[in-house]
Design a protein around this motif. Sequence first.
Motif, PDB file in Angstrom:
ATOM      1  N   ARG A 183       0.816  -1.213   0.000  1.00  0.00           N
ATOM      2  CA  ARG A 183       0.000   0.000   0.000  1.00  0.00           C
ATOM      3  C   ARG A 183       0.851   1.265   0.000  1.00  0.00           C
ATOM      4  NH1 ARG A 183      -5.310   0.792   3.577  1.00  0.00           N
ATOM      5  NH2 ARG A 183      -5.995  -0.601   1.899  1.00  0.00           N
ATOM      6  N   ILE A 184       1.837   1.328   0.859  1.00  0.00           N
ATOM      7  CA  ILE A 184       2.682   2.531   0.919  1.00  0.00           C
ATOM      8  C   ILE A 184       3.459   2.729  -0.373  1.00  0.00           C
ATOM      9  CG2 ILE A 184       4.649   3.607   2.091  1.00  0.00           C
ATOM     10  CD1 ILE A 184       3.657   2.424   4.692  1.00  0.00           C
ATOM     11  N   PRO A 185       4.128   1.689  -0.927  1.00  0.00           N
ATOM     12  CA  PRO A 185       4.796   1.878  -2.227  1.00  0.00           C
ATOM     13  C   PRO A 185       3.823   2.312  -3.320  1.00  0.00           C
ATOM     14  CG  PRO A 185       5.566  -0.136  -1.198  1.00  0.00           C
ATOM     15  CD  PRO A 185       4.417   0.352  -0.364  1.00  0.00           C
ATOM     16  N   SER A 186       2.585   1.841  -3.258  1.00  0.00           N
ATOM     17  CA  SER A 186       1.597   2.214  -4.265  1.00  0.00           C
ATOM     18  C   SER A 186       1.238   3.694  -4.148  1.00  0.00           C
ATOM     19  CB  SER A 186       0.335   1.355  -4.108  1.00  0.00           C
ATOM     20  OG  SER A 186       0.616   0.004  -4.364  1.00  0.00           O
ATOM     21  N   LEU A 190       1.921   6.475  -7.085  1.00  0.00           N
ATOM     22  CA  LEU A 190       0.855   7.307  -7.643  1.00  0.00           C
ATOM     23  C   LEU A 190       1.146   8.794  -7.457  1.00  0.00           C
ATOM     24  CD1 LEU A 190      -2.232   5.208  -6.486  1.00  0.00           C
ATOM     25  CD2 LEU A 190      -1.459   5.537  -8.844  1.00  0.00           C
ATOM     26  N   ILE A 191       1.652   9.152  -6.287  1.00  0.00           N
ATOM     27  CA  ILE A 191       1.970  10.555  -6.026  1.00  0.00           C
ATOM     28  C   ILE A 191       3.107  11.026  -6.926  1.00  0.00           C
ATOM     29  CG2 ILE A 191       2.907  12.166  -4.319  1.00  0.00           C
ATOM     30  CD1 ILE A 191       1.378  10.631  -2.178  1.00  0.00           C
ATOM     31  N   CYS A 195       2.776  13.892  -9.743  1.00  0.00           N
ATOM     32  CA  CYS A 195       3.643  15.074  -9.673  1.00  0.00           C
ATOM     33  C   CYS A 195       4.463  15.231 -10.956  1.00  0.00           C
ATOM     34  CB  CYS A 195       4.566  14.989  -8.463  1.00  0.00           C
ATOM     35  SG  CYS A 195       3.726  15.138  -6.873  1.00  0.00           S
ATOM     36  N   PHE A 196       4.960  14.117 -11.463  1.00  0.00           N
ATOM     37  CA  PHE A 196       5.766  14.172 -12.682  1.00  0.00           C
ATOM     38  C   PHE A 196       4.927  14.651 -13.875  1.00  0.00           C
ATOM     39  CE2 PHE A 196       7.565  12.120 -16.519  1.00  0.00           C
ATOM     40  CZ  PHE A 196       8.802  12.746 -16.519  1.00  0.00           C
ATOM     41  N   ILE A 197       3.696  14.155 -13.975  1.00  0.00           N
ATOM     42  CA  ILE A 197       2.830  14.558 -15.086  1.00  0.00           C
ATOM     43  C   ILE A 197       2.411  16.015 -14.937  1.00  0.00           C
ATOM     44  CG2 ILE A 197       0.556  14.189 -16.129  1.00  0.00           C
ATOM     45  CD1 ILE A 197       0.934  11.239 -15.719  1.00  0.00           C
ATOM     46  N   LEU A 198       2.131  16.450 -13.716  1.00  0.00           N
ATOM     47  CA  LEU A 198       1.793  17.864 -13.508  1.00  0.00           C
ATOM     48  C   LEU A 198       2.974  18.764 -13.833  1.00  0.00           C
ATOM     49  CD1 LEU A 198      -0.270  17.717 -10.178  1.00  0.00           C
ATOM     50  CD2 LEU A 198      -1.129  17.855 -12.532  1.00  0.00           C
ATOM     51  N   TRP A 199       4.180  18.242 -13.626  1.00  0.00           N
ATOM     52  CA  TRP A 199       5.399  19.019 -13.884  1.00  0.00           C
ATOM     53  C   TRP A 199       5.780  18.998 -15.353  1.00  0.00           C
ATOM     54  CZ3 TRP A 199      10.892  16.853 -13.382  1.00  0.00           C
ATOM     55  CH2 TRP A 199      11.846  17.869 -13.601  1.00  0.00           C
ATOM     56  N   LEU A 243      -0.222   1.341 -12.908  1.00  0.00           N
ATOM     57  CA  LEU A 243      -0.979   2.306 -12.113  1.00  0.00           C
ATOM     58  C   LEU A 243      -2.286   1.695 -11.605  1.00  0.00           C
ATOM     59  CD1 LEU A 243      -0.485   5.648 -14.098  1.00  0.00           C
ATOM     60  CD2 LEU A 243       0.736   4.830 -12.083  1.00  0.00           C
ATOM     61  N   SER A 244      -2.897   0.831 -12.398  1.00  0.00           N
ATOM     62  CA  SER A 244      -4.141   0.180 -11.967  1.00  0.00           C
ATOM     63  C   SER A 244      -3.893  -0.675 -10.730  1.00  0.00           C
ATOM     64  CB  SER A 244      -4.703  -0.681 -13.098  1.00  0.00           C
ATOM     65  OG  SER A 244      -5.134   0.118 -14.191  1.00  0.00           O
TER      66      SER A 244
END
Length: 339
Positions: A183-186, A190-191, A195-199, A243-244
């Motif tokens: 869960r934490i790695p997921s 995702l974050i 962030c990369f896509i927003l950047w 990502l899924s």
Amino acid sequence: MNRDPYMDNLRCFLIILVVIGHFLGKFSSIDLYKHLQLFIYLFHMPLFIFVSGYFSKSLFKNGVFQARKVISVFWMFLLFRLATYFITVLFKGYYTFNLFTDSSAPWYLLSLCLWYLFVPIIHNYKAKYVIPIAFICGILIGFDSSVGTFLSLSRTIVFFPFFCIGYYYTPEQLAKLLNKKLRIPSVVLLILTLCFILWKGELFSPYIRFTYGAASYKDLLDNNYLLYGPLIRMLWYLVAITLSIAVMYIIPRCHTWFTYIGQRTLSVYVGHSLIRNILIYEGLDTFLLSLPKIYTLLIFVICILIVLICSSSIVFKVFSYVLSHPFFIGCWNKKKQNN
């Protein structure tokens, strides 16, 4: 198949993304929203279709195909297309109507009917054969420019691998997957991806149409489409699956206050599209874009309100009645009861 609160929670999350994604398309002049839409489109329909495949196991059992389910979905597709047509004519005064050629929201219902019809076929073959063939077909179909939005064939073939994966995936395999401590790695994945896509989203925005699955490589790329088209599609397949899986790990597995929404995703899918069309024709996007950008955040509030309205008990009851009562099925049921 008994209802699984986890799957309903997952469907709730995905249908909210569907609604938000459809609205964000009208705010693409704002880079933040355009890039957020790209992030959503990378995985939301592949995962949504995976869930559709997962719940289609009961369509073919003991050599009997449940054709009524297909008829009900096709009936809803017809009503959806007609409602879209009348709303467009009402607000725009014209609309070129072609029942089986459409690139808007009803495509999913038509594709769902076609996927359902394939269930008796894939039921007789092992996943290790069907899934690779489905991916190969999804890659190869991009070379054919003649296959497009008619009967939603392009999207049906491109997204078919995700339906197949869902169909073959068992509850035991799902439980085994979710029991892994990821869960934490997921969340981190995702974050970081978001962030990369927003950047750097401007680098990938030209390729967002690849996630639609509706066009050929030639239509999507100007140069070297024979080489880069299949490579981009394969990369998207890989990203969508990764990502899924990450999204699946962050979904609550217990019953929550919003679990019921996941049981009513079809009414939300159809209802939100009609409401969205009316709001856009009334100039909602133009109005919000004329205000300071901070006010465009209202679009997320509107999306949540639409989800709550379309998943309400009264709307769902009406929708369920209409879905289960095509005129010919209704007549058949009455005759059966009279006998």
